[in-house]
Structures are given as C-alpha cells and as structure tokens.
Scaffold this motif. Structure first.
Motif, short mmCIF file in Angstrom:
data_model
loop_
_atom_site.label_atom_id
_atom_site.label_comp_id
_atom_site.label_asym_id
_atom_site.label_seq_id
_atom_site.Cartn_x
_atom_site.Cartn_y
_atom_site.Cartn_z
N LEU A 184 4.32 -7.45 37.92
CA LEU A 184 5.91 -7.83 37.73
C LEU A 184 6.47 -6.52 37.18
O LEU A 184 7.73 -6.40 37.86
CB LEU A 184 6.03 -9.05 36.71
CG LEU A 184 7.44 -9.58 36.77
CD1 LEU A 184 8.16 -9.92 37.98
CD2 LEU A 184 7.55 -10.73 35.92
N GLY A 185 5.96 -6.02 36.29
CA GLY A 185 6.77 -4.73 35.93
C GLY A 185 7.06 -3.68 36.92
O GLY A 185 8.10 -3.12 37.12
N VAL A 186 6.01 -3.51 37.81
CA VAL A 186 6.09 -2.67 39.06
C VAL A 186 7.28 -3.10 39.71
O VAL A 186 8.18 -2.13 40.53
CB VAL A 186 4.71 -2.72 39.64
CG1 VAL A 186 5.11 -1.55 40.90
CG2 VAL A 186 3.81 -1.86 38.86
N PHE A 187 7.30 -4.34 40.30
CA PHE A 187 8.28 -4.90 41.09
C PHE A 187 9.96 -4.89 40.43
O PHE A 187 10.61 -4.64 41.25
CB PHE A 187 8.10 -6.27 41.55
CG PHE A 187 7.12 -6.57 42.58
CD1 PHE A 187 7.54 -6.65 43.87
CD2 PHE A 187 5.66 -6.33 42.45
CE1 PHE A 187 6.69 -6.97 44.97
CE2 PHE A 187 4.97 -6.55 43.61
CZ PHE A 187 5.31 -6.91 44.74
N GLU A 188 9.89 -4.73 39.26
CA GLU A 188 11.20 -4.71 38.55
C GLU A 188 11.48 -3.27 38.66
O GLU A 188 12.76 -2.99 38.90
CB GLU A 188 10.95 -5.07 37.11
CG GLU A 188 11.03 -6.87 37.06
CD GLU A 188 10.90 -7.12 35.62
OE1 GLU A 188 10.68 -6.45 34.72
OE2 GLU A 188 10.78 -8.53 35.37
N GLU A 189 10.70 -2.31 38.35
CA GLU A 189 11.02 -1.06 38.66
C GLU A 189 11.33 -0.57 40.06
O GLU A 189 12.52 -0.04 40.12
CB GLU A 189 9.93 0.02 38.30
CG GLU A 189 9.61 -0.11 36.80
CD GLU A 189 8.36 0.86 36.56
OE1 GLU A 189 7.93 1.42 37.49
OE2 GLU A 189 7.88 0.70 35.06
N ASP A 190 10.77 -1.29 40.93
CA ASP A 190 11.08 -0.86 42.30
C ASP A 190 12.53 -1.78 42.61
O ASP A 190 13.23 -1.08 43.28
CB ASP A 190 10.20 -1.59 43.24
CG ASP A 190 10.49 -1.60 44.78
OD1 ASP A 190 10.39 -0.21 45.25
OD2 ASP A 190 10.75 -2.45 45.67
N THR A 191 12.83 -2.78 42.20
CA THR A 191 14.04 -3.61 42.33
C THR A 191 15.19 -2.48 41.77
O THR A 191 16.22 -2.42 42.25
CB THR A 191 14.24 -4.82 41.50
OG1 THR A 191 13.16 -5.59 42.24
CG2 THR A 191 15.39 -5.32 41.66
N ALA A 192 15.02 -1.83 40.53
CA ALA A 192 15.82 -0.95 40.02
C ALA A 192 16.18 0.12 40.79
O ALA A 192 17.32 0.79 40.73
CB ALA A 192 15.64 -0.72 38.43
N SER A 248 18.36 -0.90 43.65
CA SER A 248 19.55 -1.03 43.29
C SER A 248 20.61 0.26 43.34
O SER A 248 21.61 0.34 43.74
CB SER A 248 19.88 -1.92 42.05
OG SER A 248 21.11 -2.22 41.74
N SER A 249 19.89 1.09 42.65
CA SER A 249 20.39 2.53 42.47
C SER A 249 20.63 3.02 43.67
O SER A 249 21.75 3.67 44.14
CB SER A 249 19.57 3.38 41.69
OG SER A 249 20.20 4.75 41.43
N TYR A 250 19.64 3.26 44.69
CA TYR A 250 19.90 3.75 46.12
C TYR A 250 21.07 3.13 46.82
O TYR A 250 21.66 3.83 47.60
CB TYR A 250 18.41 3.68 46.41
CG TYR A 250 18.40 4.12 48.26
CD1 TYR A 250 18.58 5.56 48.37
CD2 TYR A 250 18.21 3.49 49.37
CE1 TYR A 250 18.43 5.96 49.77
CE2 TYR A 250 18.63 3.72 50.53
CZ TYR A 250 18.47 5.28 50.61
OH TYR A 250 18.52 5.90 51.89
#
Length: 707
Positions: free
Chosen positions: A23-31, A34-36
């Motif tokens: 889940l932490g990996v997916f949350e980093e990907d989501t961040a 969002s930035s991109y």
C-alpha cells in the motif's frame, strides 16, 4: 488489463505488513501521479489561455483594420489603396478569428475538461479515502487495545460485550474502507493513462480541425492577394532603402556644408555678411524687465513677416507681434556687458526692443534686414519680381497666415525662373477669382489708369468757417463723399452700431452688378499699396445708422466722411480674408458732365467683416421700411387735408344758403300790407325800416341777377 499492478483486495481483512508495504508503494505512486498531472495541467492551461488570447487579439486586429479608414492622421492624407487593402486584410483576419474561436471551444471541451476532471475528482477522491482509511485503522487499533486489556479474574459481561461490539464495528469499518481505498488505487492505474491520453487526443483533433477549417477558408484568391501584397511590400522596402540612402547622403552633405556654421561666431572672411536680405529668422535673446531695476534675458525665435517683427516661443503654435518695423530705427548697442546687441525703436519712439544675436555676422544681418524692410529696399532688377515680392509682404501683413506650416514654408527661398505675370494676373490677386470674373474683362469693372485714394482727407478749420458762412454746404471731394461739416442726423435712429475699421483705399469703378468689382478693387488697392510702399492705414470708427454711414475720428470724434445709406449699392467681404470688406457708393453726380459717379471703398476691420455687411443690409431694410411708412403717412395727411378742404367748402356753401334764406324771409315780411293790431292799433314802419327793406330788396334782386 495486462501490465497493471493491483492491490490484493482479499487480504484487506488480514491487514498484513506485506499488504501495508505494498500500500505504501501505491501511495508513493499516487503522489507522483498527482505532482506530474499538476504540472501537465498548468502546461495545458497555458496552451488554452494563449489560444484564448490569440483569438481575442485576432478579433481586435480585425476590428482595428476595419476602423483604419475612420482615422485621421495629421501627416497622412486619404489613401484609398491602403484603406481598401486593409479592408481585405480585415476580412481575412476576421475569418481567422472565427477559426481561432472554434479552436478555443474545442480545446476547452476535448483537452481541458478530461484533465480537469481527473485532477479535481479522481485524485481528490484518493486523498479523501486515504484520510478515512487512516481514521478507520486508528479506531480499529484502539478497539483491539481495549479488548486486550479485559481482566481475566474480574469478568464483566456487560463491559466485555461492549468491547467486543466495538471491535466488531471498527474492524468492519476498517475492512470496508480498506477495500474501497484499494479499489480506488487500483482504478487510478487505469485512470492515469486515460487522463494522460485523452487531453492529448483532444488537442491534436482540435488542431487538425483548425487547419482543415483554415485550408477551406483560404482559397486560391486569397493566396493571389497575399502574393500581390508581398510584392508591394518588397517594392516599398526597396523604395525605403533607396530613400534612406539618399537621406543618409544628404545628411553627410549637410554635415560637411554646415561645419563652419557650428561655430557661434564664425570668421567673416569664411562666411560673408549678406546685407541685401529682406527676410530674416532665427533665435535671439530679448531683454525683458522683471522689476524696478532688474532685467532678464529670454531666448526666443524671431522672424520678420511683412512689416512686422514677430516672436515665437519654443512649443508655441503661432508667433506674436513684437513691433511694427516700418520706418523704425535700428542700431548696435552695448547693454549689460553683452556682445552683439542691437536696439530697435519704433517710428514714434514709444516702443523699443533690445535684442542680442549669437554672432557678429548675425547681428549685422539683422540690422541690415530691418533697415531694408523699414526703407523697403529691393535690389531685384525685374520690376515684376519687385511687385510680386512686395505684394506678398503686403498680403502677409494684412491677411493672417492660415496655418503654422504655411507660415514656416514662407521662409523658404523662392524658386528660380518663375513665370512673369501681368498686374491683372492671378499672382497679384488678393482672393480667388470667381467664374464670372474670369470670363469678364477687368476693364469693364475698373477703369484703366484710375487714381487710388489711400488716405482720408479730413476737413480743416478754415473749410469749416467758410462753409458755415456759405450756408453750411458740405465739402465734396472728387469721389463724391461729403465731409464732416454737414448737419448731424437725429440721435433717435433705430439702429446704432459702431465698428473699428482701417481705411485701405478707394477708387472709381464702372460695374455695379456683381461683387466681383469689390474683389478686383481690393486686389488693385493692396497691390498698389505694396508697389508704392504704403503700409499705414488710418483707423476710424464706422457708425452704421438707418440714415447714413459715418467715419469718425476716434480721438477728436469729428466726422471724417459721411455716406448716405441710399447711395450704397453693394457691400461684400473678401472671399478668403473675412476681415477685409468693401462697399460701392453711387452718387448723383460728382463731375463736370453731371453723370453718376461710382466709387468702391475698401476697409479692414478687427472682427468679421460679414457682421458689418449684415449691419449695412439691416440698416438699408430699416430705412426702406421707414421710407415706405413715411410715404404712406404723407399720403394719408394729403388725403386728410383734401377732406378738410372739402368740408370747409361745404360749410361755406351751407352758410351762403342760410344767408339767402334769411334775406328772402325779410323781403317777404316787408312786402306784406299793414294790418291792424289786435288791440286796435296800427303797425307803422319807420323810415329807417322802410329804407332797410328797400335795401334788402335791392340786394336780393342784385344777388338773384348775379346768381
């Protein structure tokens, strides 16, 4: 979809550390997503804003091109070719503006809407679910901690049931929240690809549609038009380049030729003094009084115009009069330890100006020029050129310059080899010749070799005395006007208007049918004044009444000239200079043969001459109505007198008849026989009564015989 990583929803209830790590990996990907997408959204927003600005700017450009023909440029005339070309450009750019507006709409729908929806809806939903998941996880951990602290020795069923119910609720809530959160993170992997590709697809499709629309609107006709305009622009550029080269060469030549002029006081041997100038212009320092004993020097631009010295401050539109330099005196002076000073004094000595030139040469040329203008010395050998130059100076002195540009163009040197013109030509004409005058011989308007009177001859005291002895007869000059010794009109006139005028001259004319005779008289009088160096004018007050026109001396209030209003047959102003006006006077007889004499008088006024002509016309109308009323009242008086005479004759006739009746009654009474009275007495007539009766009888018979 293969290649898409997902979170295991089945393991959400177990909530193992491995699941939390994933889940932490997916949350980093989501961040990162969002930035991109935030940066991508800003870039596409800039594209959209730029397109909107381009559409608005294109529309504004089309509007400005359409309004070009309504603009009035001070240095540019009406260029119909440029106006029509810009109108065609405006039509093309207006169509391009419509295409850009369509492109802006398509970019808003196909590009901005998808990426905005992904940013505002999907990414925000992930952030909200993340917060809810964190809260549910914390609640579940708290419930488990309370459940773990239940006492084994002191069991309380009620507390146990509450704690177990709390664990059940929190675990169920965490499980449901985790499953929704994991599902949203899994869907985000699909949505990010859609949100990335769909705006780009919409952007490309909108651009393709824009280019197709442009190719449909830009036909071969517009391509040919643009080709012609491109050729014209190249021709103008070549002309500009050649003109720039010529200007650059002119600048170099002027720099080389003007190098000696850069010195403020050049060597007289290098640049000699020109003492034959009749016009001069340049900057001078003028001495002005600022206090009782203090003075200041101001730098102004001075120039000569006609017989006047004018000055103009930098930035002013027109110049002002400094003094009249006709018959003035000028000499070099030393003032306040300044070099190259000279003083100009008016002819009456009441006005003086102290000026300072920049160099000795400039000072000597100013002194020589003012002397030449004051004495009117012209060194040209051609008499016609002398007349033309002096006539131009006279016109500038009498007629104001129409514009700032024309006044400065008058200082340019005259072109060589100009054609010679006769005295009656258009070059010496004061106003524009009318069509009637161009087809009419000037000899039919003004008699050739006619003398011109330039001044008003005022009556002297001896003439007053002699004329008073001879019965008060007015003085008559060769032109038929009467002097100021005639009896004044009554002051109860309806119209009294006073104008300040200056007498230019008068001369005998022939024709009185049109105003062309006044225009021709103005031309000849002004030309004669210029040729004979007569530039002074007598100022008078022109009084317009219903009986006459008077020229009054403004100082002594003596009537110089008096004209009967009935003798004025024409009155008109100059066609260009409305301050010049004239009127034609026709007298009953002023020569030996007794024929009518027609004289045209020309004046200059301070204000509009049309007002004076209108006042004269109004006075003639009032005089005409007064004359008609006078004749009508005189006729009525004659009728009343005849009626009174008739009544008097009738009264006399009635009196005669009454006398005859009385005499007849007396005769009849005397012819009756005597009768006795009622009391027995007898009526006896005395001898005197008998004699009277006989006399009355004889008178009656005599009257009957005479009748």
């Amino acid at each position: 979809m293969p290649g898409i990583d997902t979170l295991p929803i089945e393991e959400t209830l177990e909530d193992s550390p491995q699941t939390r790590s994933l889940l932490g990996v997916f949350e980093e990907d989501t961040a990162a997503i969002s930035s991109y997408f935030s940066q991508l959204f800003k870039a596409m927003q800039r594209i959209y804003d730029a397109q909107n600005e381009l559409s608005a700017a294109t529309h504004l450009t089309s509007k400005l091109l359409k309004d070009y023909e309504k603009q009035r440029f001070p240095l540019g005339g009406d260029d119909e070719v440029m106006s029509s070309t810009l109108q065609q450009f405006a039509k093309v750019i207006d169509e391009l503006s419509s295409c850009h507006a369509v492109l802006s709409t398509q970019l808003a729908d196909a590009m901005m809407f998808p990426i905005t929806q992904f940013k505002e809806r999907d990414l925000r939903e992930i952030l909200i679910l993340k917060e809810v998941f964190q809260i549910a996880s914390d609640d579940h951990d708290a419930a488990i901690n309370r459940y773990s602290r239940l006492s084994k020795r002191k069991e309380n069923e009620k507390v146990k049931n509450e704690v177990m119910e709390d664990v059940y609720t929190s675990r169920k809530k965490q499980h449901e929240t985790t499953m929704h959160y994991f599902a949203s993170l899994n869907m985000l992997q699909y949505k990010k690809k859609i949100a990335l590709l769909e705006p780009l697809l919409g952007y490309m499709q909108a651009q393709i549609s824009f280019f197709k629309l442009g190719s449909e609107n830009l036909t071969q006709q517009w391509e040919d038009f643009l080709t012609n305009i491109g050729t014209s622009v190249q021709n103008v550029r070549r002309e500009m380049d050649s003109d720039a080269e010529a200007v650059e060469q002119t600048i170099q030549d002027l720099i080389e030729a003007s190098d000696p002029l850069y010195m403020p006081d050049p060597d007289p041997n290098t640049i000699p003094v020109n003492r034959n100038l009749t016009r001069k212009a340049g900057y001078l320092n003028t001495r002005n009084k600022t206090g009782l004993v203090s003075f200041s020097w101001d730098r102004q631009y001075f120039f000569t115009q006609g017989g006047n010295l004018m000055s103009q401050s930098r930035g002013a539109v027109a110049g002002g009069l400094v003094m009249d330099i006709d018959n003035c005196s000028v000499m070099a002076v030393d003032c306040e330890d300044r070099r190259f000073g000279f003083q100009i004094t008016s002819f009456d000595g009441k006005k003086a100006a102290i000026l300072q030139a920049e160099s000795r040469k400039d000072c000597e040329e100013w002194i020589a020029t003012i002397n030449n203008i004051s004495k009117r010395i012209y060194l040209s050998e051609n008499p016609e050129e002398i007349a033309a130059r002096v006539n131009q100076s006279a016109l500038e002195a009498v007629t104001p310059s129409p514009s700032f540009q024309q006044r400065h163009e008058s200082f340019r040197p005259s072109t060589q080899g100009r054609p010679k013109t006769a005295r009656s030509g258009s070059q010496c004409s004061v106003g524009s010749e009318s069509p009637a005058l161009s087809s009419l011989s000037l000899d039919s308007l003004v008699a050739p070799d006619t003398p011109i009177q330039f001044d008003i001859i005022s009556p002297v005291s001896e003439e007053h005395a002699s004329q008073a002895k001879s019965g008060g007869q007015g003085r008559t000059n060769p032109f038929g006007e009467t002097g100021g010794t005639q009896s004044e009109e009554s002051e109860d006139s309806i119209l009294h208007q006073l104008f300040i005028v200056r007498f230019l001259g008068c001369m005998e004319v022939k024709a009185t049918e049109s105003t062309d005779v006044i225009y021709e008289t103005m031309r000849q009088i002004l030309a004669a004044r210029a040729i004979h160096n007569i530039f002074r004018m007598t100022e008078s007050h022109l009084l317009v009444t219903c009986e006459c026109l008077k020229l009054i001396d403004p100082q002594t209030q003596v009537t110089r000239l008096r004209f009967s209003l009935s003798s004025v047959v024409l009155c008109a102003t100059h066609q260009e200079n409305k301050r010049l006006f004239g009127f034609v006077l026709q007298t009953a007889g002023g020569r030996v043969d007794g024929r009518p004499v027609t004289v045209c008088y020309v004046f200059e006024s301070n204000n509009d001459g049309e007002k004076i002509c209108d006042s004269v016309g109004l006075a003639k109308q009032i005089a005409l109505h007064s004359e008609m009323d006078r004749k009508a009242s005189q006729k009525q008086r004659e009728l009343d007198k005849a009626k009174e005479k008739q009544q008097e004759e009738l009264h006399k006739q009635k009196q005669i008849e009454k006398d005859l009746e009385e005499q007849s009654r007396l005769i009849a009474a005397s012819s009756r026989p005597s009768q006795p009275a009622a009391d027995g007495q007898v009526l006896v007539l005395s001898n005197s009564q008998s004699e009277d009766s006989d006399a009355g009888e004889e008178g009656q018979k005599k009257g009957e015989s005479e009748a």
